[in-house]
Design a protein around this motif. Sequence first.
Motif, PDB file in Angstrom:
ATOM      1  N   THR A 206       0.826  -1.197   0.000  1.00 33.55           N
ATOM      2  CA  THR A 206       0.000   0.000   0.000  1.00 33.55           C
ATOM      3  C   THR A 206       0.867   1.256   0.000  1.00 33.55           C
ATOM      4  O   THR A 206       0.586   2.210  -0.730  1.00 33.55           O
ATOM      5  CB  THR A 206      -0.959   0.006   1.203  1.00 33.55           C
ATOM      6  OG1 THR A 206      -1.763  -1.174   1.149  1.00 33.55           O
ATOM      7  CG2 THR A 206      -1.844   1.232   1.220  1.00 33.55           C
ATOM      8  N   PHE A 207       1.930   1.252   0.802  1.00 32.81           N
ATOM      9  CA  PHE A 207       2.851   2.391   0.814  1.00 32.81           C
ATOM     10  C   PHE A 207       3.442   2.617  -0.576  1.00 32.81           C
ATOM     11  O   PHE A 207       3.485   3.744  -1.070  1.00 32.81           O
ATOM     12  CB  PHE A 207       3.971   2.160   1.829  1.00 32.81           C
ATOM     13  CG  PHE A 207       5.041   3.217   1.774  1.00 32.81           C
ATOM     14  CD1 PHE A 207       4.811   4.477   2.284  1.00 32.81           C
ATOM     15  CD2 PHE A 207       6.264   2.940   1.199  1.00 32.81           C
ATOM     16  CE1 PHE A 207       5.783   5.459   2.219  1.00 32.81           C
ATOM     17  CE2 PHE A 207       7.246   3.913   1.125  1.00 32.81           C
ATOM     18  CZ  PHE A 207       7.010   5.172   1.648  1.00 32.81           C
ATOM     19  N   LEU A 208       3.873   1.553  -1.217  1.00 35.48           N
ATOM     20  CA  LEU A 208       4.452   1.650  -2.555  1.00 35.48           C
ATOM     21  C   LEU A 208       3.429   2.190  -3.555  1.00 35.48           C
ATOM     22  O   LEU A 208       3.721   3.097  -4.334  1.00 35.48           O
ATOM     23  CB  LEU A 208       4.968   0.293  -3.018  1.00 35.48           C
ATOM     24  CG  LEU A 208       5.550   0.251  -4.414  1.00 35.48           C
ATOM     25  CD1 LEU A 208       6.875   0.984  -4.462  1.00 35.48           C
ATOM     26  CD2 LEU A 208       5.731  -1.191  -4.863  1.00 35.48           C
ATOM     27  N   VAL A 209       2.223   1.649  -3.529  1.00 39.94           N
ATOM     28  CA  VAL A 209       1.177   2.055  -4.471  1.00 39.94           C
ATOM     29  C   VAL A 209       0.783   3.511  -4.250  1.00 39.94           C
ATOM     30  O   VAL A 209       0.662   4.278  -5.210  1.00 39.94           O
ATOM     31  CB  VAL A 209      -0.043   1.115  -4.356  1.00 39.94           C
ATOM     32  CG1 VAL A 209      -1.266   1.702  -5.027  1.00 39.94           C
ATOM     33  CG2 VAL A 209       0.290  -0.242  -4.948  1.00 39.94           C
ATOM     34  N   VAL A 210       0.590   3.926  -3.007  1.00 36.58           N
ATOM     35  CA  VAL A 210       0.202   5.304  -2.724  1.00 36.58           C
ATOM     36  C   VAL A 210       1.318   6.271  -3.114  1.00 36.58           C
ATOM     37  O   VAL A 210       1.072   7.297  -3.754  1.00 36.58           O
ATOM     38  CB  VAL A 210      -0.201   5.471  -1.240  1.00 36.58           C
ATOM     39  CG1 VAL A 210      -0.351   6.932  -0.856  1.00 36.58           C
ATOM     40  CG2 VAL A 210      -1.485   4.716  -0.957  1.00 36.58           C
ATOM     41  N   THR A 211       2.539   5.946  -2.756  1.00 34.45           N
ATOM     42  CA  THR A 211       3.669   6.804  -3.107  1.00 34.45           C
ATOM     43  C   THR A 211       3.823   6.919  -4.614  1.00 34.45           C
ATOM     44  O   THR A 211       3.946   8.016  -5.164  1.00 34.45           O
ATOM     45  CB  THR A 211       4.972   6.276  -2.483  1.00 34.45           C
ATOM     46  OG1 THR A 211       4.808   6.193  -1.070  1.00 34.45           O
ATOM     47  CG2 THR A 211       6.140   7.188  -2.799  1.00 34.45           C
ATOM     48  N   TYR A 212       3.791   5.790  -5.280  1.00 40.44           N
ATOM     49  CA  TYR A 212       3.935   5.795  -6.733  1.00 40.44           C
ATOM     50  C   TYR A 212       2.765   6.527  -7.395  1.00 40.44           C
ATOM     51  O   TYR A 212       2.954   7.284  -8.343  1.00 40.44           O
ATOM     52  CB  TYR A 212       4.039   4.360  -7.255  1.00 40.44           C
ATOM     53  CG  TYR A 212       4.406   4.279  -8.706  1.00 40.44           C
ATOM     54  CD1 TYR A 212       5.658   4.653  -9.141  1.00 40.44           C
ATOM     55  CD2 TYR A 212       3.486   3.846  -9.654  1.00 40.44           C
ATOM     56  CE1 TYR A 212       6.006   4.585 -10.471  1.00 40.44           C
ATOM     57  CE2 TYR A 212       3.817   3.773 -10.988  1.00 40.44           C
ATOM     58  CZ  TYR A 212       5.082   4.142 -11.395  1.00 40.44           C
ATOM     59  OH  TYR A 212       5.406   4.099 -12.722  1.00 40.44           O
ATOM     60  N   GLY A 213       1.563   6.331  -6.880  1.00 36.88           N
ATOM     61  CA  GLY A 213       0.388   7.004  -7.432  1.00 36.88           C
ATOM     62  C   GLY A 213       0.462   8.508  -7.290  1.00 36.88           C
ATOM     63  O   GLY A 213       0.106   9.250  -8.211  1.00 36.88           O
TER      64      GLY A 213
END
Length: 181
Positions: free
Chosen positions: A100-107
């Motif tokens: 989730t951290f990766l997805v939110v940051t990347y998003g």
Amino acid sequence: MLSSVAAATVFMYFFVKGGAMSSFLSLFGLPNVTWYANVALAMPFIGILYLWQTVGFYMIYYLSGLQNISPQLYEAAQIDGAGKVQTFLKITVPNLKPTTFLVVTYGIIQSFQLFDQISVITSSNGGLGSPAGATSTLLTFFYTQSFKYYKMGYGSAIAMVLFIIILVISAAQRKLIRLED
């Protein structure tokens, strides 16, 4: 896979007045207008386009994250009598925090870099930021200042501000994740 430009071009035809999505959404009280030419709906249109283009990419990240959760955790929860909701909240969600951290940051980083979609959509409406500046973003402002008005120093300053914003958001998210652990 469709390029961003091709996807934006195809997507535009669904949201014209009388188009499939515009007509469908008018059943829920939204106006049946050309979304990308409407000041109030142009930026929501860009947001919907961005989500449509990236949701599959993020689903693959989550699928990968789900496959990395040990089946023994689910078996132990089942033996202990945990229900599906408890299993989801106590095992799945905590184990997907890094994903989730990766997805939110990347998003967030990707959302700050939206340019080609806005360029394609606004090229027929009078240029970047049209209608009436409704689709102006920091990146389109950077492009306009640097390459239309040839103010390279000003454009560089805008790029640094963009970098600092993304850095601060990423650091804040990282700090929040660490605080929860």
